[in-house]
Design an enzyme around this catalytic site. Structure first.
Site, PDB file in Angstrom:
ATOM      1  N   LYS A  80       0.636  -1.177  -0.006  1.00 26.08           N
ATOM      2  CA  LYS A  80       0.008  -0.235  -0.034  1.00 26.08           C
ATOM      3  C   LYS A  80       1.007   1.313  -0.010  1.00 26.08           C
ATOM      4  CE  LYS A  80      -3.964   1.938   2.794  1.00 26.08           C
ATOM      5  NZ  LYS A  80      -4.563   1.805   3.942  1.00 26.08           N
ATOM      6  N   SER A 155      -9.677   1.879   2.958  1.00 30.08           N
ATOM      7  CA  SER A 155      -8.822   2.638   1.991  1.00 30.08           C
ATOM      8  C   SER A 155      -7.830   1.689   1.280  1.00 30.08           C
ATOM      9  CB  SER A 155      -8.033   3.515   2.745  1.00 30.08           C
ATOM     10  OG  SER A 155      -7.281   3.156   3.841  1.00 30.08           O
ATOM     11  N   SER A 179      -9.755  -0.464   7.283  1.00 33.01           N
ATOM     12  CA  SER A 179      -9.239  -0.027   5.736  1.00 33.01           C
ATOM     13  C   SER A 179      -8.415  -1.384   5.371  1.00 33.01           C
ATOM     14  CB  SER A 179      -8.241   0.829   5.901  1.00 33.01           C
ATOM     15  OG  SER A 179      -8.796   2.236   6.100  1.00 33.01           O
TER      16      SER A 179
END
Lengths: 489, 98
Positions: A80, A155, A179
């Site tokens: 990420k 996210s 997330s």
């Protein structure tokens, strides 16, 4: 079977046996990316293919016929883009980190790289992890591989998409209020948020420091355990990292049942607002766990209804402080031609941050401001204590809790983007575990009539990831959900 | 709960954000809406409850000896600076007339 369809465990086994070379792995994944990436948009930055191929050649050459390897060697892993990777741009999905190339790597990335994994690319996210759909990324939204007009969740949407679309074998996500788990559920993959402190946050760009945690997003529960084996452990560079023994998390799978486990079903998570299809799917999952020997018990977490408000005060307050560092001086974007320093700060932050980040900085600044601190921030911290105590109490009686991950399957692109409060409420079921700091896993437990994945969540006591993983694996092996793969079109 | 535009402007100043007129107006509406939702917390009795700032069990100061250890070089530390000069971060003039 096509290489890119392999789980991490399968790919490790094939590589260790010498059935497949590092070069073949790199080629296969870059080919897959060239076919699907333009449709799903999982990545912000891809690592250079030629560099990776030459690394792979060197690795194959060095290994020769002798295949003694580290578990993560030659495994194509996505990270990420709010986790620092030395030499590879790290954007947080924000303009304000434009041009930032970290001079060091996060401890979690070092752990993977030290075993010579292939860091295949950096995945898309809502700006600074603030969002539940990836629509708040400055680089555009990722798409749900099961239905391209739906969000992949967020996210860590890019990481979940990359795993679901076979663009990497496993990925790192981060979870502040759901997330990791929420996008995993949206994309039909597995996402594990470890106990707060289990994985070092060093090199994770801070959003809300008392909540942020790095964890794996994988194709199945076995892979989540393999990843956690590499990630978990104390780190002197993170003062909140826990000095606890790290078991071999794959060993817990020797038992293929959940006999003797008491499983709590919190009533508040099955109340009004829960989509009927999700309710049914999680209900059926509970029946499977019961068949496997688990004992079911209804429990109550009475402060669940206050969790969203508590979270959005605590998290935005911490964010307003953490994001004060983006001032256009030390790294990233700086607004042009400001007459003085304070104008430069204001213009840089105005142009560099997107609308949701500004909204949260404003909320957090307001909640911490003179005259409002007690009414909002201090109040939220007190309610956070009550939420933790709810969990402490039920975990005296039950070993695990099972809940839905989201109130609905993945929503449509654009559906909630103009209504921030509705977006916040989609985190209803994941936020409590973040506030309490306990481990929680999301795994697939069905599909909606429209063909979108539905996820269940299993929560456990602090540092009992082993128990969470054991129940999740037993459920996974008793069902076939993980074998369904999206057809991307 | 209603947040006036003047309050939004004050908070934006605290947060060092140069918001546009349109953003101020939109945030006035949105923050009012969100803060109204958050006032639901007042329904929860918290008298005598200590707040949770961190979930780390058995919190204690984490200290280390103050010893020189390897760190980033000056070049590395400056490598991401939007503007740097003579081994320093460069910012607009802050002292004296321009």
């Amino acid at each position: 079977m096509s290489l890119v369809k392999c789980t991490l465990k399968e790919l490790q086994d094939r590589f260790t046996r010498g059935d497949v070379s590092a070069v073949e792995i790199v080629r296969a994944y870059f080919l897959r990316i060239s076919v699907v990436e333009s449709k799903v948009k999982a990545y912000i930055t891809l690592n250079d293919k030629e560099t990776m191929l030459s690394q792979a050649e060197a690795l194959d050459h060095a290994l020769g016929a002798w295949r003694k390897t580290e578990p993560m060697m030659a495994m194509p892993i996505a990270v990420k883009d709010n986790i620092c990777t030395e030499g590879l741009p790290t954007t947080c999905g924000s303009r304000i980190l434009g041009g930032f190339v970290p001079p060091y790597s996060a401890t979690a990335v070092d752990a993977l790289r030290s075993q010579q994994c292939f860091l295949i690319g950096k995945t898309n996210l809502d700006e600074f992890g603030m969002g539940s759909s990836t629509e708040y990324s400055a680089f555009g939204a990722s798409r749900n591989p099961w239905n391209l007009s739906h969000v992949p969740g967020g996210s860590s949407g890019g990481s979940a998409v990359a795993v679901a679309a076979d663009e990497c074998v496993a990925a790192l996500g981060t979870d502040t209020g759901g997330s990791i788990r929420q996008p995993a559920a949206c994309c039909g993959v597995v996402g594990l948020k470890p106990t707060y402190g289990r994985v070092s946050r060093y090199g994770l760009i801070a959003f809300a420091s008392s909540l942020d945690q790095i964890g794996p997003i994988t194709k199945d529960v076995m892979d989540a355990a393999l990843m956690l084996n590499v990630l978990a452990g104390h780190d002197a560079r993170d003062s909140t990292s826990a000095d606890k023994d790290v078991p071999d998390f794959t060993r817990v799978f020797k038992k293929k049942d959940v006999k003797k486990l008491k499983i709590g079903v919190p009533l508040e998570f099955f109340a009004e607002g829960l989509d009927e299809e999700v309710y049914d799917a999680v209900g059926e999952a509970l029946a499977v766990l019961e068949d496997l020997g688990g004992t079911m018990e209804e429990v109550s977490l009475p402060h669940t209804g206050a969790a969203v408000a508590t979270y959005y005060i605590v998290a935005t307050a911490e964010a307003s402080s953490n994001l004060a560092r983006y001032d256009g001086v030390k790294y990233g974007f700086r607004a042009k031609e400001s007459p003085n320093l304070s104008e430069m700060y204001r213009a840089t932050r105005q142009e560099g941050f997107g609308p949701e980040v500004k909204r949260r900085i404003m909320l957090g600044t307001y909640a911490l401001s003179s005259g409002y601190y007690d009414a909002y921030y201090a109040k939220a911290q007190a309610v956070r204590t009550l939420i933790r105590e709810d969990f402490d109490r039920v975990f005296q009686d039950v070993d695990l809790l099972v809940t839905p991950v989201m109130p609905t399957p993945a929503f449509q692109l654009g559906e909630k983007i103009e209504d921030p409060l509705q977006m916040y409420l989609s985190d209803l079921y994941t936020i409590s575990a973040s506030l309490a700091g306990i481990p929680a896993i999301a795994l697939p437990c069905g599909f909606s009539r429209k063909g979108l994945p539905i996820g269940m969540q299993i929560l456990g006591r602090p540092f009992e990831e082993d128990v969470v993983l054991r129940a999740a694996r037993a459920y996974e092996l008793a069902t076939d959900w993980r074998k369904k793969r999206p057809r991307i079109r | 709960m209603s947040i006036e535009i003047s309050q939004v402007e004050h908070v934006a100043e605290l947060a060092r954000l140069q918001l546009s007129r349109e953003e101020l107006e939109r945030l006035s509406t949105q923050l009012s809406h969100i803060l109204t939702y958050m006032e639901e917390l007042n329904a929860t009795e918290t008298g005598g409850v200590a707040g949770t700032a961190s979930v780390v069990a058995g919190e204690a100061n984490v200290l280390r000896d103050d010893e020189v250890q390897p760190s980033l070089s000056q070049d590395q530390a400056l490598s991401n600076a939007p503007e740097a000069v003579d081994g320093m971060f460069q910012v607009p003039q802050i002292i004296g007339d321009r």
